[in-house]
Scaffold this motif. Structure first.
Motif, short mmCIF file in Angstrom:
data_model
loop_
_atom_site.label_atom_id
_atom_site.label_comp_id
_atom_site.label_asym_id
_atom_site.label_seq_id
_atom_site.Cartn_x
_atom_site.Cartn_y
_atom_site.Cartn_z
N ASP A 1 0.90 -1.23 -0.06
CA ASP A 1 0.10 0.03 -0.10
C ASP A 1 1.01 1.33 0.02
OD1 ASP A 1 -2.26 -1.66 -0.18
OD2 ASP A 1 -2.67 -1.46 2.21
N ASN A 2 2.11 1.32 0.86
CA ASN A 2 2.86 2.33 0.62
C ASN A 2 3.58 2.57 -0.63
OD1 ASN A 2 3.72 3.93 3.45
ND2 ASN A 2 2.91 2.02 3.85
N PHE A 3 3.99 1.56 -1.23
CA PHE A 3 4.60 1.83 -2.65
C PHE A 3 3.45 2.39 -3.52
CE2 PHE A 3 8.91 0.66 -2.30
CZ PHE A 3 9.02 -0.50 -1.68
N LYS A 4 2.35 1.71 -3.35
CA LYS A 4 1.25 2.21 -4.26
C LYS A 4 0.97 3.71 -4.00
CE LYS A 4 -3.47 1.25 -5.61
NZ LYS A 4 -4.85 0.62 -5.45
N MET A 5 1.03 4.10 -2.93
CA MET A 5 0.63 5.33 -2.61
C MET A 5 1.64 6.46 -3.01
SD MET A 5 0.37 7.16 1.17
CE MET A 5 2.08 7.34 1.30
N VAL A 6 2.85 5.99 -2.74
CA VAL A 6 4.21 6.67 -3.31
C VAL A 6 4.39 6.85 -4.72
CG1 VAL A 6 6.75 6.81 -3.40
CG2 VAL A 6 5.61 6.11 -1.30
N ASN A 7 3.55 5.94 -5.34
CA ASN A 7 3.73 5.84 -6.99
C ASN A 7 2.75 6.77 -7.46
OD1 ASN A 7 5.85 4.19 -7.91
ND2 ASN A 7 4.44 2.28 -7.36
N GLU A 8 1.72 6.85 -6.69
CA GLU A 8 0.40 7.74 -6.91
C GLU A 8 0.76 9.05 -6.97
OE1 GLU A 8 -2.76 6.28 -4.86
OE2 GLU A 8 -3.42 4.79 -6.28
N ILE A 9 1.49 9.45 -5.60
CA ILE A 9 2.01 10.75 -5.47
C ILE A 9 3.02 11.16 -6.44
CG2 ILE A 9 3.15 12.25 -3.65
CD1 ILE A 9 1.70 10.75 -1.46
N LEU A 10 3.91 10.40 -6.60
CA LEU A 10 4.93 10.63 -7.66
C LEU A 10 4.60 11.03 -9.02
CD1 LEU A 10 7.78 8.04 -6.86
CD2 LEU A 10 7.85 10.55 -6.48
N GLN A 11 3.41 10.38 -9.48
CA GLN A 11 2.82 10.60 -10.72
C GLN A 11 2.21 12.12 -10.54
OE1 GLN A 11 3.06 9.29 -13.57
NE2 GLN A 11 3.51 6.98 -13.27
N LYS A 12 1.47 12.22 -9.60
CA LYS A 12 0.72 13.54 -9.29
C LYS A 12 1.82 14.60 -9.37
CE LYS A 12 -2.09 16.23 -6.26
NZ LYS A 12 -2.84 16.24 -5.01
N ASN A 13 3.07 14.65 -8.61
CA ASN A 13 3.89 15.71 -8.58
C ASN A 13 4.76 15.75 -10.10
OD1 ASN A 13 3.73 16.22 -5.98
ND2 ASN A 13 5.61 15.57 -5.28
N LYS A 14 4.74 14.58 -10.75
CA LYS A 14 5.37 14.73 -12.08
C LYS A 14 4.41 15.56 -12.93
CE LYS A 14 6.08 11.71 -16.26
NZ LYS A 14 6.12 10.46 -16.73
N ALA A 15 2.94 15.40 -12.99
CA ALA A 15 2.15 16.32 -13.64
C ALA A 15 2.16 17.54 -13.20
CB ALA A 15 0.77 15.64 -13.62
N GLN A 16 2.07 17.85 -11.78
CA GLN A 16 2.15 19.02 -11.53
C GLN A 16 3.32 20.06 -11.79
OE1 GLN A 16 1.06 18.33 -7.26
NE2 GLN A 16 -0.62 19.51 -7.53
N LEU A 17 4.58 19.15 -11.79
CA LEU A 17 5.85 19.98 -12.11
C LEU A 17 5.89 20.40 -13.57
CD1 LEU A 17 8.31 18.10 -9.68
CD2 LEU A 17 7.72 20.60 -9.73
#
Length: 285
Positions: free
Chosen positions: A92-108
Motif C-alpha cells: 500500500d505504501n509503494f502504491k501511495m508513493v507511486n500515485e504521489i510521484l505521478q501527481k507531482n510529475k504532472a504538477q511539475l
C-alpha cells in the motif's frame, strides 16, 4: 500581493508542522526562497499565486513521501519473514508513493510550462523549481533502492519495482526535455556587419530607391552568433557607428561609446528587448 503573502505564510506553516528539527536546514532554504519571491511586483500577483499554490501542493506531497520512506526504510532492515499484514502495508505504501510521484510529475510539468511563459521570472523562482525537479528525481531513485532491498527479503515484492523503474526513466526523459526547453527559450541570435556584408548574407535586402527589408527570404542563419539572453547583455561593435535594423522596444537598449570612440550595444531590459524577436541585427560603418 496580500493574497500571495497570506498564501506564503500558510505554506510555511504547513511545511514547519511536517518537518522535524533534523530538516530545519531544508525549511530555512524554502523560507529564503519564498522571501525572495515576495520581491515580485503586483502585476504578477495572480500568476505567482497560481505557481505558489502548485509549489505548496508538491511540497506537501513530498512530506507524505518522506513519511512513507521512513516506514519502508525500517522494514528493509528487519530480519525474518514478513507477515501478510506487513506485506500489504508495504504494498500500500509503494502504491501511495507511486500515485504521489505521478501527481507531482504532472504538477511539475505544468509548473515548468507556466514558468517558461511567466513574465515575472526570478532567480529564486527558478531555483525553487529546479530544487523540486531534483527532489522528484531523487525520490524516485530512493524508492527504487528501497524496493530492491525489500525484494531481497521477499521475492513477491520485486513485482512492485516495475512502476517506479519506469517512472524513474520518465523522470530522466522529462528532466532532459525541460533543460532543452529552457535552453531554447533563452537562446537568441545576433549579427553585426556593413550594409554590403548583411546584404550578401540576405539578412538585409533592398537599397537604392528600394525599401530596405530585414530577414526577407532565405537568409544565412549560420552567419548569426548564438547567445544565451540571460548571460549576454553587452556586445562590442568595434566601430564608431551603428544602426539597429531588427525590431525591439526603444527603451530597452542603448549604444554606449567607449574611450576609444567605438560602440558597445547594451541591452538594458532583457525580457522586453527579446519579446518581439530573437534576432538582433546591427549595421556598422
Amino acid at each position: 500581493m496580500k493574497k500571495l503573502l497570506l498564501l506564503l505564510f500558510i505554506s510555511a506553516g504547513v511545511l514547519f508542522s511536517c518537518t522535524n528539527p533534523k530538516e530545519s536546514a531544508e525549511y530555512k532554504q524554502l523560507q529564503q526562497e519564498r522571501d525572495s519571491l515576495l520581491m515580485l511586483g503586483s502585476s504578477t500577483d495572480t500568476e505567482m499565486a497560481e505557481m505558489m499554490s502548485v509549489i505548496d501542493d508538491v511540497e506537501e506531497n513530498f512530506n507524505q513521501i518522506r513519511e512513507a520512506e521512513k516506514y519502508l526504510a525500517v522494514q528493509s532492515t528487519e530480519k525474518g519473514e514478513m507477515s501478510a499484514n506487513t506485506k500489504k502495508r508495504i504494498s500500500d505504501n509503494f502504491k501511495m508513493v507511486n500515485e504521489i510521484l505521478q501527481k507531482n510529475k504532472a504538477q511539475l510539468a505544468a509548473l515548468n510550462k507556466k514558468y517558461a511563459s511567466s513574465s515575472g521570472q526570478t532567480a529564486a523562482l527558478r531555483n525553487t523549481i529546479e530544487r523540486l525537479n531534483k527532489e522528484m528525481e531523487e525520490s524516485g531513485m530512493r524508492i527504487n533502492d528501497l524496493q530492491t532491498e525489500l525484494s531481497r527479503r521477499d521475492a513477491t515484492i520485486a513485482q512492485l519495482s516495475t512502476n517506479v523503474t519506469e517512472l524513474s526513466g520518465h523522470l530522466e526523459e522529462q528532466s532532459v526535455t525541460i533543460r532543452e526547453q529552457e535552453r531554447s527559450l533563452n537562446t537568441a541570435y545576433f549579427v553585426f556587419g556593413t550594409m554590403n556584408e548583411l546584404k550578401d548574407q540576405k539578412i538585409l535586402t533592398g537599397g537604392f530607391l528600394k525599401t530596405t527589408k530585414v530577414l526577407d527570404g532565405a537568409f544565412n542563419q549560420d552567419y548569426f552568433i548564438e547567445i544565451d539572453i540571460r548571460e549576454t547583455t553587452r556586445i562590442p561593435l568595434y566601430d564608431t557607428k551603428g544602426k539597429l535594423w531588427s525590431t525591439h522596444p526603444d527603451d530597452t537598449y542603448e549604444f554606449e561609446k567607449g574611450a576609444d570612440g567605438n560602440l558597445t550595444f547594451v541591452i538594458t531590459d532583457t525580457q522586453r528587448f527579446w519579446s518581439l524577436t530573437k534576432y538582433l541585427i546591427i549595421q556598422v560603418k
